[in-house]
Design a protein around this motif. Structure first.
Motif, PDB file in Angstrom:
ATOM      1  N   ALA A  46       0.807  -1.218   0.000  1.00  0.00           N
ATOM      2  CA  ALA A  46       0.000   0.000   0.000  1.00  0.00           C
ATOM      3  C   ALA A  46       0.843   1.273   0.000  1.00  0.00           C
ATOM      4  O   ALA A  46       0.541   2.224  -0.718  1.00  0.00           O
ATOM      5  CB  ALA A  46      -0.950  -0.006   1.198  1.00  0.00           C
ATOM      6  N   GLU A  47       1.910   1.300   0.801  1.00  0.00           N
ATOM      7  CA  GLU A  47       2.741   2.508   0.868  1.00  0.00           C
ATOM      8  C   GLU A  47       3.427   2.787  -0.461  1.00  0.00           C
ATOM      9  O   GLU A  47       3.473   3.931  -0.914  1.00  0.00           O
ATOM     10  CB  GLU A  47       3.769   2.389   1.986  1.00  0.00           C
ATOM     11  N   ARG A  48       3.951   1.764  -1.099  1.00  0.00           N
ATOM     12  CA  ARG A  48       4.627   1.964  -2.387  1.00  0.00           C
ATOM     13  C   ARG A  48       3.629   2.398  -3.455  1.00  0.00           C
ATOM     14  O   ARG A  48       3.913   3.284  -4.255  1.00  0.00           O
ATOM     15  CB  ARG A  48       5.333   0.693  -2.829  1.00  0.00           C
ATOM     16  N   ILE A  49       2.469   1.776  -3.475  1.00  0.00           N
ATOM     17  CA  ILE A  49       1.445   2.146  -4.449  1.00  0.00           C
ATOM     18  C   ILE A  49       1.034   3.600  -4.250  1.00  0.00           C
ATOM     19  O   ILE A  49       0.939   4.365  -5.213  1.00  0.00           O
ATOM     20  CB  ILE A  49       0.229   1.210  -4.345  1.00  0.00           C
ATOM     21  N   ALA A  50       0.797   3.994  -3.014  1.00  0.00           N
ATOM     22  CA  ALA A  50       0.408   5.374  -2.731  1.00  0.00           C
ATOM     23  C   ALA A  50       1.508   6.340  -3.156  1.00  0.00           C
ATOM     24  O   ALA A  50       1.238   7.361  -3.803  1.00  0.00           O
ATOM     25  CB  ALA A  50       0.092   5.538  -1.245  1.00  0.00           C
ATOM     26  N   ASP A  51       2.749   6.032  -2.826  1.00  0.00           N
ATOM     27  CA  ASP A  51       3.873   6.903  -3.174  1.00  0.00           C
ATOM     28  C   ASP A  51       4.052   6.997  -4.687  1.00  0.00           C
ATOM     29  O   ASP A  51       4.149   8.094  -5.242  1.00  0.00           O
ATOM     30  CB  ASP A  51       5.151   6.389  -2.512  1.00  0.00           C
ATOM     31  N   ASP A  52       4.087   5.861  -5.367  1.00  0.00           N
ATOM     32  CA  ASP A  52       4.250   5.846  -6.828  1.00  0.00           C
ATOM     33  C   ASP A  52       3.119   6.599  -7.515  1.00  0.00           C
ATOM     34  O   ASP A  52       3.353   7.403  -8.420  1.00  0.00           O
ATOM     35  CB  ASP A  52       4.272   4.414  -7.369  1.00  0.00           C
ATOM     36  N   SER A  53       1.900   6.329  -7.090  1.00  0.00           N
ATOM     37  CA  SER A  53       0.735   6.950  -7.720  1.00  0.00           C
ATOM     38  C   SER A  53       0.725   8.453  -7.503  1.00  0.00           C
ATOM     39  O   SER A  53       0.466   9.223  -8.431  1.00  0.00           O
ATOM     40  CB  SER A  53      -0.553   6.335  -7.173  1.00  0.00           C
ATOM     41  N   LEU A  54       1.014   8.880  -6.287  1.00  0.00           N
ATOM     42  CA  LEU A  54       1.022  10.309  -5.992  1.00  0.00           C
ATOM     43  C   LEU A  54       2.098  11.034  -6.791  1.00  0.00           C
ATOM     44  O   LEU A  54       1.845  12.090  -7.377  1.00  0.00           O
ATOM     45  CB  LEU A  54       1.216  10.542  -4.497  1.00  0.00           C
ATOM     46  N   ARG A  55       3.285  10.465  -6.851  1.00  0.00           N
ATOM     47  CA  ARG A  55       4.365  11.087  -7.639  1.00  0.00           C
ATOM     48  C   ARG A  55       3.967  11.206  -9.111  1.00  0.00           C
ATOM     49  O   ARG A  55       4.175  12.236  -9.744  1.00  0.00           O
ATOM     50  CB  ARG A  55       5.652  10.282  -7.525  1.00  0.00           C
ATOM     51  N   TYR A  56       3.410  10.136  -9.647  1.00  0.00           N
ATOM     52  CA  TYR A  56       2.989  10.137 -11.047  1.00  0.00           C
ATOM     53  C   TYR A  56       1.915  11.190 -11.297  1.00  0.00           C
ATOM     54  O   TYR A  56       2.021  11.989 -12.226  1.00  0.00           O
ATOM     55  CB  TYR A  56       2.470   8.754 -11.439  1.00  0.00           C
ATOM     56  N   LEU A  57       0.881  11.199 -10.473  1.00  0.00           N
ATOM     57  CA  LEU A  57      -0.229  12.125 -10.679  1.00  0.00           C
ATOM     58  C   LEU A  57       0.202  13.578 -10.505  1.00  0.00           C
ATOM     59  O   LEU A  57      -0.201  14.450 -11.277  1.00  0.00           O
ATOM     60  CB  LEU A  57      -1.381  11.778  -9.736  1.00  0.00           C
TER      61      LEU A  57
END
Length: 56
Positions: A38-49
């Motif tokens: 969950a933490e990696r997904i949140a971090d990756d997604s936020l950076r991308y968006l």
């Protein structure tokens, strides 16, 4: 892809419409596979968006 930024979906047209209409509210995205954690997904997604929105 499994979460925003990992697939081939282009979010820019959506963000352009929201910006053109002056939308400043919340948006939400869904992840369907939490294998990466969950933490990696949140971090990756936020950076991308954030990068996509910044580059409009």
């Amino acid at each position: 892809g499994k979460h925003p930024g990992t697939g081939d979906w282009d979010f820019k047209p959506v963000f352009r419409v929201l910006a053109a209409r002056g939308y400043t509210g919340w948006i939400s995205m869904e992840a369907f596979d939490f294998t990466a954690g969950a933490e990696r997904i949140a971090d990756d997604s936020l950076r991308y968006l954030e990068a996509e929105i910044k580059n409009l």
